[in-house]
Write an enzyme that holds these catalytic residues in place. Structure first.
Site, PDB file in Angstrom:
ATOM      1  N   CYS A 144      21.922  -4.341  -4.553  1.00 56.96           N
ATOM      2  CA  CYS A 144      22.232  -5.003  -5.812  1.00 56.96           C
ATOM      3  C   CYS A 144      21.333  -6.198  -6.085  1.00 56.96           C
ATOM      4  O   CYS A 144      20.911  -6.434  -7.226  1.00 56.96           O
ATOM      5  CB  CYS A 144      23.691  -5.429  -5.833  1.00 56.96           C
ATOM      6  SG  CYS A 144      24.119  -6.522  -4.481  1.00 56.96           S
ATOM      7  N   HIS A 197      28.057  -9.221  -4.069  1.00 62.81           N
ATOM      8  CA  HIS A 197      27.345  -8.541  -5.134  1.00 62.81           C
ATOM      9  C   HIS A 197      26.515  -9.568  -5.896  1.00 62.81           C
ATOM     10  O   HIS A 197      26.798 -10.763  -5.868  1.00 62.81           O
ATOM     11  CB  HIS A 197      28.357  -7.865  -6.073  1.00 62.81           C
ATOM     12  CG  HIS A 197      27.747  -6.883  -7.015  1.00 62.81           C
ATOM     13  ND1 HIS A 197      26.917  -5.866  -6.593  1.00 62.81           N
ATOM     14  CD2 HIS A 197      27.850  -6.747  -8.360  1.00 62.81           C
ATOM     15  CE1 HIS A 197      26.539  -5.152  -7.635  1.00 62.81           C
ATOM     16  NE2 HIS A 197      27.088  -5.666  -8.733  1.00 62.81           N
ATOM     17  N   ASP A 203      25.176  -5.744 -15.458  1.00 64.09           N
ATOM     18  CA  ASP A 203      25.060  -5.381 -14.046  1.00 64.09           C
ATOM     19  C   ASP A 203      24.109  -4.207 -13.883  1.00 64.09           C
ATOM     20  O   ASP A 203      24.495  -3.053 -14.070  1.00 64.09           O
ATOM     21  CB  ASP A 203      26.430  -5.028 -13.474  1.00 64.09           C
ATOM     22  CG  ASP A 203      26.360  -4.872 -11.957  1.00 64.09           C
ATOM     23  OD1 ASP A 203      25.241  -4.901 -11.419  1.00 64.09           O
ATOM     24  OD2 ASP A 203      27.430  -4.732 -11.328  1.00 64.09           O
TER      25      ASP A 203
END
Lengths: 675, 316
Positions: free
Chosen positions: A425, A469, A485
Site C-alpha cells: 500500500c 495502511h 485509496d
C-alpha cells in the site's frame, strides 16, 4: 537490643526469596543483563547466608555493591530517573536490602518495599495475565509477612494462610475499586518508557509499513454505539505526511509554531480552523459513535475515522483532522469519539498549505513527472485525471504484495511504476501522491490502519498491526480534502476483506485472525477468546474512570432519592443485625450438644406442667421431682433418664451416639399415645 | 492533667476489665490498633493510590486497594487470634524479695492462638502458640518488690499475628499475687534454742559452717557428710566435721531477735533457716502465731519460707 541478631525464620526465608525473585525478575528482564545477573547473584548469596554457608556482607562491601548497581543502571540507561532506570534501580536496591537485615524492623522494610516493587510491574504491563502474576506475587509477600510472625511452623501453613486472607481481601478490594471516586491526576506527571514497540513510525519510506504488517499484535479495539461502519469505510487515520524528499514521506515540520495555536484540546479556546468545522457540524447527527481502547504505542497520535471529534480529556484535535494525545500513550488508553463523514475539510487552502502539499524534490523520477504533466493536460479536470491514474493502476499489470522489491534509488517511483510493478500500500500511496503533485494537485499521504475484524464474541472491532495502511488525500477545488485509496484500485479485496484474504496464497503474518473463527483450529479459537478477554479487561478494568463510574452508578442506582437511600441503608443495617443474630444462634447451636437440646426441651415441658425446676437440679433430681408431680409418667421418666445418661455421660463413636440420640428422642415421655 | 487522665483511664479500665482469676478474652477485654508497621503499610497503600491516580493506572490503584483490603481483613484475623483465649491463674512460684517469682497460668484455646505474648515484665515476655483445644501451663515472671504478697498489676497479653501490622492486646487483672520470701540476711547469732541446747553442747562441732576435721563414721551420721574422697582412697569411712555457729540449736525463734525491725527479723530467720537446712538435722521455727515442728527436707524449708513470707500479711 534483644533482636539485634535478628534472623528471618528458617521456614520463611524461602518464601521471602521466592517473592523477591518473583517481583524483581520481570522488572529487570529485557533491561540490563549484567544488572539482572548481579541481582540474581545477590539473591543466591542471601540464600547461602540462610543456609549458613556465607555471611552477610560487611558495610564496605555493601557500599561497593550499591555503587556497582548504580553504575550498571547508569551504564545501561544513561540516567537514574525515568521509569525503566528508576524501577530497575529500585528493584536492585530492594535485593541489596535483603542482605542487610539485622533487625525485625529491617524485615518489615524489606517486605513493604517488596510489595512496592511488585506493584511497579503495572507501570509497564497491564495485561490480565500480568495482573494474575502480580496477585500471586502479592500472595507470596503476604506469605513471608505472616511467616515472620511465627517462631516455629511448617512453611506451607504460611502460604495457605496468606492465600486464604488474600482470597478474603479480593472481594473487598473489588468493592473499593468500584466505589472509590476517581479523580483527576493531582499533578501532571507522565512516564516515558523507552521500551521499543512495533507500530507506525513518524515517517515512511515505502516498505516500512510492510514491516509493521508482519506483526499481528493488537493496536486498538473499537466499540461502537449503534452502527458499525462497513469494511470499506474503516479508515483509521493516524498521521498525515505532506513532506516528500524523494524517498521518504514525513510530517511537515512545524518549527516555530506553538502547539496551542494548531491543536485544540476539549475545554480550551477554539482555534479558527475548528470554528468553520463546528459550524458545518451543527445540526448534523454523527455517522458513528465509538470508543477506542488503545494499546500503549509510545506515540502521541490516536486513531480515528474521518473527522472525528472527541470530548475525552487530553485528547486533542489537529488541523489535519486527526486526534492527538497530549502525552505519548504509554499505558492503555480509552477515548470516546464521534465521526462525521460529510464535512468539507479545508474548503480554502492557505497558500502555505498549498505550497507544502505540492512540493516535490527538484529532480528524480522524470518518467512519472512527464507522464503526469501529459495526462493532466489531456484530462478535462482534476477528478478526471485522478480517475485516469486509478484506472491505469486497475488495468495495467500491478500487483499487491507484502514482499515487494526495494525501490531505493533516486528514481524509486519510476522503477515501481514502469518496471517492477509489485508493491504494498505504501508504494501505491506514495506513487499516487507523487503523480498528483506532479500534475499540480495538492496531495498528501495518510498513514493509519484500514479495516479491523469484528469479534465473533463481542460487539467490537479488533485492529492489529497488519492492518497498517497508507492512502492518499487529494485537495480538490470546492470539495476540500478527498480521500483516495490507490491500493483499492489494485487490490479491492484488501479493503473489503482485509489483508489476509487479499494476500491470497502469499505468506501471511503470524497470529490468529477472526476470520478463522468459524473454520479455525482450537488454537485459533483460544487466541480469539484470549483477545476477547483482553478486550473485556481493557473495557471494564483498565479504562474504568470517572465517566464509566458515573454510568455504572446511574445504571445500578438510577432514580436514587434521599428516602430510597435511607430505606436501603436501613434495610442493609437490619440485614446485618439479623445476620449477626443468626450467627449468634448458629454459634450457640453448634456449641450445644444435641442431648442438651433434648434436656432443655424436657425442662420446658415439665415447667409447662407445673414442675418447679431449679437451675441447680441435676437430671436425676429433676426427674425425681417430675415423678412426684406426675406419678403416671414415672416409668417413662426413668426410661428417658437412662437414655439421656447413656448419651451425655458415655463416650462412643459418631454412629453409636446417633443411635443413642434416636433412642432418647423415641423415649420422649410426653408423646402421643404415651402413658 | 496527665495524672488526671491516667486516673480516669485506670478507673475506666477497672470497670471494663475487672479483676478475675479466670478470664476469657472477649470483645470487652480486647483492644486493637495498628502498630508502626501497620501505619507504614497504610502509607504504602496511600502512596500507590496517589501513583495510580496520577498515572491514571487502574491496576496500580487496584493494588493499593488490595493492600488496604488485606489490612482490613487482618484486623479481623488479628482480633480472632486473641479472642476466646481462656487464662486462669493456677499456681505461683515464690522467690526471695527483690527477685523474680512466677505466676503459673493455665491457658486454654478455643481456636488457634498463635504467637501470643504474655508478660508482667517487659523484659521477660513469654511467647506461646496454641492450637484449638490445646492447653498449656506457663510460668510468667513477676517482680517481687517486697516481702509478702505482691500484686503484679495487669497482665499484658499481646499478639500481632497473622500479619504483624495490627496489634491486639488485653490487660486482664488476674487478681492474683505472688509470694515473696524475705531476702536472707546473713550474720548475727543463730536465733535458735530449744531442747537441742544440751545436745548441742555434746555435739559441738557437728555443725556445718567451718570445716574442723574428720571423725569416724558412726551409724546415724548423715550420708551427706561422709568424706567420699577419703573413702575412695580406701582409708575407711570418715565423716567431715564442722564447727557449727548454730551450736546445735535447732529451733529458730522469733523471740530471740529482739530490737529489730520486723523485716530484718524475718530476713535473719530466713538466713538461719537455710543454714540449719544445710546442716541436715531436723529443725523448726517458732513465730508469734505459728510453730513449725522440726523436720528436714525441701518441703519443710519451703513451708518455713512460705510462713516467713506470709508473716503479718493478709492473704490476697
Amino acid at each position: 537490643m534483644s533482636d539485634s541478631r535478628y534472623q528471618v525464620p528458617h521456614h520463611t526465608i524461602g518464601w521471602l526469596l521466592l517473592a523477591a525473585v518473583w517481583a524483581v525478575v520481570p522488572l529487570l528482564w529485557g533491561g540490563s543483563l549484567p544488572l539482572l545477573l548481579v541481582v540474581l547473584a545477590l539473591l543466591g548469596w542471601r540464600w547461602q547466608v540462610a543456609r549458613g554457608r556465607l555471611s552477610m556482607p560487611g558495610r564496605w562491601v555493601k557500599v561497593l555493591l550499591l555503587l556497582l548497581l548504580v553504575t550498571l543502571t547508569l551504564w545501561h540507561y544513561h540516567t537514574l530517573l525515568g521509569p525503566d532506570a528508576g524501577t530497575s534501580l529500585l528493584a536492585a536496591c530492594f535485593v541489596l536490602k535483603l542482605l542487610e537485615m539485622h533487625r525485625l524492623r529491617d524485615a518489615y522494610v524489606v517486605l513493604l518495599l517488596g510489595y512496592f516493587v511488585q506493584a511497579m510491574l503495572f507501570l509497564f504491563r497491564q495485561e490480565l495475565y500480568v495482573t494474575l502474576y502480580v496477585v500471586l506475587g502479592f500472595v507470596l509477600f503476604t506469605t513471608a509477612l505472616t511467616g515472620i510472625q511465627q517462631r516455629e511452623a511448617r512453611p506451607m501453613t504460611h502460604l495457605k494462610r496468606a492465600a486464604w486472607m488474600v482470597g478474603q481481601a479480593v472481594p473487598l478490594m473489588l468493592v473499593i475499586f468500584i466505589l472509590v471516586p476517581r479523580v483527576a491526576p493531582l499533578w501532571g506527571f507522565t512516564l516515558h518508557s523507552d521500551q521499543a514497540r512495533t507500530g507506525l513510525a513518524d515517517s515512511m519510506t515505502p516498505g516500512d509499513i510492510s514491516d509493521v504488517a508482519q506483526s499481528s499484535d493488537p493496536v486498538f479495539r473499537v466499540e461502537f454505539t449503534g452502527e458499525i461502519p462497513p469494511p470499506a469505510q474503516r479508515y483509521w487515520r493516524a498521521l498525515t505526511w505532506s513532506h516528500f524528499d524523494g524517498r521518504q514521506w514525513s510530517q511537515e515540520s512545524l518549527a516555530g509554531v506553538d502547539e496551542p495555536q494548531w491543536i485544540y484540546y476539549p475545554g480550551e479556546r477554539q482555534p479558527a480552523w475548528l470554528s468553520t468545522l463546528e459550524r458545518q457540524r451543527e445540526g448534523l447527527a454523527p455517522d458513528y459513535r465509538y470508543r477506542v481502547y488503545m494499546e500503549p504505542s509510545g506515540r502521541r497520535w490516536l486513531y480515528a475515522l474521518e473527522v472525528s471529534f472527541s470530548s475525552t480529556q487530553d485528547v486533542g484535535m489537529t488541523p489535519d483532522y486527526r486526534l492527538l494525545s497530549r502525552e505519548p500513550v504509554t499505558q492503555p488508553l480509552a477515548y470516546q469519539a464521534e465521526s462525521y463523514a460529510g464535512l468539507v475539510k479545508d474548503g480554502e487552502l492557505s497558500p502555505l498549505a498549498r505550497r507544502q502539499n505540492l512540493s516535490l524534490p527538484a529532480g528524480g523520477n522524470p518518467e512519472a513527472r512527464s507522464m503526469a504533466l501529459v495526462w493532466r493536460a489531456k484530462a478535462v479536470s482534476d477528478p478526471a485525471y485522478m480517475e485516469q491514474v486509478l484506472n491505469w493502476f486497475r488495468t495495467e499489470n500491478f500487483h499487491y504484495t507484502l514482499h515487494p522489491p526495494k525501490f531505493e534509488g533516486v528514481d524509486g517511483i519510476d522503477d515501481f511504476l514502469f518496471r517492477d510493478r509489485r508493491g504494498f500500500c505504501a508504494h501505491y500511496a506514495s506513487a499516487f501522491a507523487f503523480l498528483m503533485r506532479a500534475a499540480g494537485i495538492p496531495a498528501r499521504v495518510v498513514a493509519g490502519y484500514q479495516g479491523g475484524e469484528l469479534s465473533p464474541l463481542g460487539h467490537y472491532l479488533q485492529v492489529r498491526q497488519y492492518d497498517a495502511h497508507a492512502w492518499v488525500e487529494v485537495w480538490l477545488e470546492g470539495e476540500g480534502w478527498v480521500q483516495v485509496d490507490p491500493t483499492a484500485a489494485v487490490s479491492p479485496a484488501r479493503i473489503d476483506d482485509g489483508l489476509i484474504p487479499a494476500l491470497g496464497d502469499q505468506t501471511k503474518p503470524a497470529g490468529a485472525a477472526f476470520g478463522q473463527w468459524a473454520s479455525g483450529s482450537l488454537l485459533a479459537r483460544a487466541g480469539m477468546l484470549g483477545d476477547y478477554v483482553s478486550y473485556l479487561w481493557q473495557r471494564w478494568v483498565l479504562s474504568y474512570d470517572q465517566s464509566s463510574q458515573r454510568n455504572l452508578f446511574e445504571r445500578w442506582f438510577s432514580g436514587i432519592t434521599f428516602m430510597r437511600t435511607l430505606l436501603a441503608a436501613g434495610l442493609a443495617l437490619l440485614m446485618l443485625l439479623g445476620g449477626l443474630r443468626m450467627h449468634g444462634y448458629w454459634q450457640r447451636y453448634r456449641r450445644t450438644p444435641p442431648w442438651q437440646w433434648q434436656y432443655q426441651r424436657l425442662v420446658r415441658a415439665l415447667q409447662r406442667r407445673g414442675v418447679k425446676v431449679q437451675d441447680t437440679d441435676t437430671p436425676r433430681q429433676l426427674l425425681i421431682k417430675a415423678g412426684i408431680a406426675l406419678p403416671a409418667k414415672r416409668r417413662a421418666f426413668t426410661q428417658w433418664l437412662l437414655a439421656y445418661e447413656a448419651l451425655a455421660y458415655a463416650r462412643g463413636d459418631q454412629e453409636q451416639m446417633a443411635t443413642r440420640l434416636a433412642l432418647l428422642k423415641q423415649r420422649w415421655p410426653f408423646g402421643i399415645g404415651k402413658p | 492533667m496527665t495524672a488526671l487522665w491516667r486516673r480516669w483511664y485506670q478507673s475506666w479500665l477497672a470497670r471494663r476489665v475487672p479483676p478475675a482469676t479466670d478470664v476469657v478474652l472477649d470483645q470487652r477485654r480486647i483492644f486493637i490498633f495498628p502498630n508502626r508497621q501497620g501505619l507504614a503499610f497504610l502509607i504504602l497503600a496511600l502512596l500507590l493510590f496517589v501513583g495510580g491516580i496520577n498515572y491514571q493506572n487502574n491496576l496500580l490503584m487496584g493494588f493499593s486497594f488490595l493492600l488496604f483490603a488485606i489490612f482490613c481483613i487482618a484486623i479481623w484475623h488479628t482480633f480472632r487470634n486473641l479472642s476466646g483465649l481462656r487464662i486462669r491463674v493456677v499456681d505461683m512460684r515464690p522467690a526471695y524479695a527483690t527477685h523474680r517469682g512466677h505466676i503459673t497460668l493455665h491457658l486454654l484455646a478455643s481456636r488457634p492462638h498463635l504467637s501470643v505474648r504474655l508478660w508482667w515484665l517487659t523484659d521477660a515476655r513469654v511467647e506461646v502458640s496454641l492450637d484449638a483445644g490445646e492447653e498449656v501451663r506457663l510460668d510468667v515472671p513477676v517482680l517481687l518488690e517486697k516481702r509478702g504478697w505482691n500484686r503484679p498489676g495487669r497482665l499484658q497479653v499481646e499478639s500481632v499475628f497473622p500479619l504483624g501490622l495490627i496489634r491486639t492486646w488485653s490487660l486482664p487483672d488476674m487478681a492474683s499475687a505472688c509470694l515473696a520470701w524475705p531476702l536472707p540476711l546473713p550474720g548475727g547469732e543463730c536465733p535458735a534454742s530449744g531442747e537441742q541446747d544440751k545436745q548441742g553442747q555434746k555435739e559441738q562441732g557437728a555443725g556445718n559452717d567451718d570445716f574442723a576435721g574428720l571423725k569416724d563414721y558412726v551409724t546415724g551420721d548423715s550420708l551427706r557428710r561422709i568424706d567420699w574422697k577419703t573413702f575412695a582412697r580406701s582409708h575407711g569411712l570418715y565423716v567431715r566435721h564442722f564447727s557449727d555457729p548454730a551450736e546445735g540449736k535447732r529451733l529458730l525463734e522469733w523471740e530471740r531477735l529482739p530490737g529489730m525491725h520486723v523485716e530484718e527479723k524475718l530476713s535473719r530467720l530466713c538466713y538461719w533457716a537455710q543454714q540449719l537446712e544445710r546442716a541436715g538435722e531436723p529443725w523448726g521455727l517458732v513465730l508469734p502465731d505459728l510453730t513449725i515442728a522440726p523436720a528436714t527436707g525441701a518441703a519443710h524449708l519451703r513451708n518455713v519460707l512460705d510462713a516467713l513470707g506470709r508473716f503479718g500479711e493478709t492473704a490476697p
